[in-house]
Scaffold this motif. Structure first.
Motif, short mmCIF file in Angstrom:
data_model
loop_
_atom_site.label_atom_id
_atom_site.label_comp_id
_atom_site.label_asym_id
_atom_site.label_seq_id
_atom_site.Cartn_x
_atom_site.Cartn_y
_atom_site.Cartn_z
N HIS A 182 -2.87 2.37 -8.75
CA HIS A 182 -1.94 2.98 -7.77
C HIS A 182 -2.10 4.50 -7.74
N VAL A 183 -2.51 5.09 -8.86
CA VAL A 183 -2.72 6.55 -8.90
C VAL A 183 -4.00 6.91 -8.15
N ILE A 184 -5.05 6.10 -8.34
CA ILE A 184 -6.31 6.32 -7.62
C ILE A 184 -6.06 6.27 -6.11
N ASP A 185 -5.28 5.27 -5.67
CA ASP A 185 -4.98 5.16 -4.23
C ASP A 185 -4.27 6.42 -3.73
N ALA A 186 -3.33 6.92 -4.52
CA ALA A 186 -2.58 8.12 -4.10
C ALA A 186 -3.48 9.36 -4.08
N ILE A 187 -4.41 9.45 -5.05
CA ILE A 187 -5.35 10.58 -5.07
C ILE A 187 -6.30 10.48 -3.87
N GLU A 188 -6.75 9.27 -3.58
CA GLU A 188 -7.63 9.06 -2.43
C GLU A 188 -6.94 9.53 -1.14
#
Length: 456
Positions: A182-188
């Motif tokens: 979920h953090v990767i998605d938000a960074i993306e």
């Protein structure tokens, strides 16, 4: 009085049902609240199937002790650390078993400003109170509210890089079905807004507490293939894999080769010193030569600390160090309240890749060539202290220089070894490194000699 076996040196970890269950989680929450009497604390949990229920039991215990709780939902450990120094709270608890087997769970506890609670700093007191059950009834129970920390956490992560300077890069990201996705998605999403030209190739991305692809623990060699293969297949610039609660990240170069955490410490030290020379960097004693070499080249000051997050964080605070790194892939940052993060390291590596215009393999190639290392080798022995003494006695006639910061380090000029008892498991941990310029024997011959000695 029931003895609780889930309390360890740095955190809480136990077998589900017998060593850790909802009743025990409730008592831990209640004891935390009664001992520290915080007004409010932040609580989160990882993706394990039992984590949400254990979290709710912990929250009930805290509420019954009169503590208000901010429930962060499903988080990685560092999101709780972040909440503990960013929000108006006086502590945090993450329910997680990180990379432990399926039938385990646990907790990581911090106080205000994300200061660790370990055996020396309050965990034993929480254990005694939870065992004795002598809880005081409070007049006003605490309340619970849900809160999404993610947007603020991602904003904070962006402060470690200059988005306009990031060059086009392709990354393979492997959350291991843990909490990192979920953090990767938000960074993306953030990168898209800022027009940062980074492409993410996601594998094992969905959070899934059944861990269909195995427990996420990339330090185990057998868990690295999926990341390596995806890097090669997609011709990516770098691969990143996390453990379950993503407080550790592991990097793979553009050839799919796993890079030992030891060399990442040198790389991250370099990243900070490129911005600001003269800063202090804390390292552990297991492998040191490459780190010292980088600090000399980039005008940094080395500070040695015993291994383990509680020790590293204390030493960093004492010396105001900008960064601290352990070869076990724990990386600590002054601007992150001296806590460890599995997100900041790869973002800093993006920076270095962009600034130097080099590939990851070429950035670490010199380090690996100049200072080859064995990687950490673990041995099951009946008595760690007797074995360490045996190693010392064997090599004493060669007059090595001796350091006892953590276990024992012996330096022979051309090569050195560190051997120590694990803080968390009944294991002896061995690390060996050598210097290419001293023309030592091949690394394997040192490993063979020590293996024979330990197993004899």
């Amino acid at each position: 009085m029931t003895k609780l076996n889930c309390f360890k040196a740095y955190d809480i970890r136990g077998k589900l049902g017998t060593e850790l269950n909802e009743d025990i989680a409730y008592k831990i929450g209640r004891a935390y609240g009664q001992i520290y009497q915080p007004k409010t604390i932040a609580v989160g949990c990882d993706v394990r199937l039992t984590s949400e229920d254990l979290k709710q039991a912990t929250i009930r215990g805290l509420n019954d002790a009169g503590v208000n709780v901010i429930d962060l939902g499903m988080t990685g450990t560092e999101e709780v650390y972040f909440a503990a120094f960013h929000l108006d709270v006086q502590g945090g608890i993450e329910v997680t078993a990180s990379h432990n087997p399926m039938d385990y769970n646990g907790m990581k506890l911090v106080r205000e400003n994300a200061r660790p609670i370990s055996a020396d700093t309050g965990l034993k007191e929480i254990q005694s109170l939870a065992e004795s059950n002598q809880f005081i009834e409070v007049a006003n129970k605490g309340t619970t509210e849900k809160y999404n920390i993610l947007p603020e956490f991602v904003e904070h992560l962006m402060t470690y890089i200059e988005p306009t300077k990031i060059r086009p890069l392709k990354l393979v990201v492997n959350a291991g079905n843990g909490a990192a996705g979920h953090v990767i998605d938000a960074i993306e999403e953030k990168f898209k807004q800022l027009q940062v030209p980074v492409e993410f190739i996601k594998i094992h991305h969905e959070a899934d507490g059944t861990f269909p692809n195995g427990i996420p623990n990339p330090i185990l060699i057998e868990n690295r293939d999926s990341t390596r293969n995806a890097v090669i297949e997609h011709q990516a610039d770098m691969g990143i894999a996390w453990d379950g609660d993503f407080d550790r990240c592991f990097l793979f170069d553009e050839k799919g080769q796993f890079i030992e955490g030891y060399y990442i410490v040198g790389l991250l030290a370099q990243a900070f010193l490129l911005k600001q020379s003269g800063e202090k960097v804390v390292h552990d004693p297991r492998l040191v030569w490459n780190t010292l070499d980088v600090l000399e080249q980039y005008n940094g000051i080395a500070v040695q600390s015993k291994s383990g997050h509680a020790f590293i964080k204390d030493v960093m605070r004492e010396h105001n160090a900008v960064y601290g790194g352990e070869m076990s892939a724990h990386h600590y940052f002054r601007d992150f309240a001296y806590c460890d993060s599995g997100m900041i390291p790869w973002l800093l590596t993006l920076s270095v890749l962009s600034e130097t215009q080099q590939s990851l393999s070429s950035l670490v190639e010199d380090m690996i060539t100049k200072f080859p290392c064995s990687g950490e080798i673990n041995f099951k022995v009946t008595d760690t202290q007797i074995t360490i003494q045996k190693i010392f006695d064997h090599f004493a006639p060669q007059n090595p220089s001796i350091d006892k910061t953590d276990g024992i380090s012996l330096d022979f000029g051309a090569w050195r070894l560190n051997v120590r008892a694990s803080n968390t498991e009944p294991l002896l941990r061995l690390n060996i490194e050598s210097r290419l310029d001293k023309q030592p024997k091949p690394m394997q011959s040192y490993v063979d000699e020590l293996t024979q000695l330990i197993q004899a």
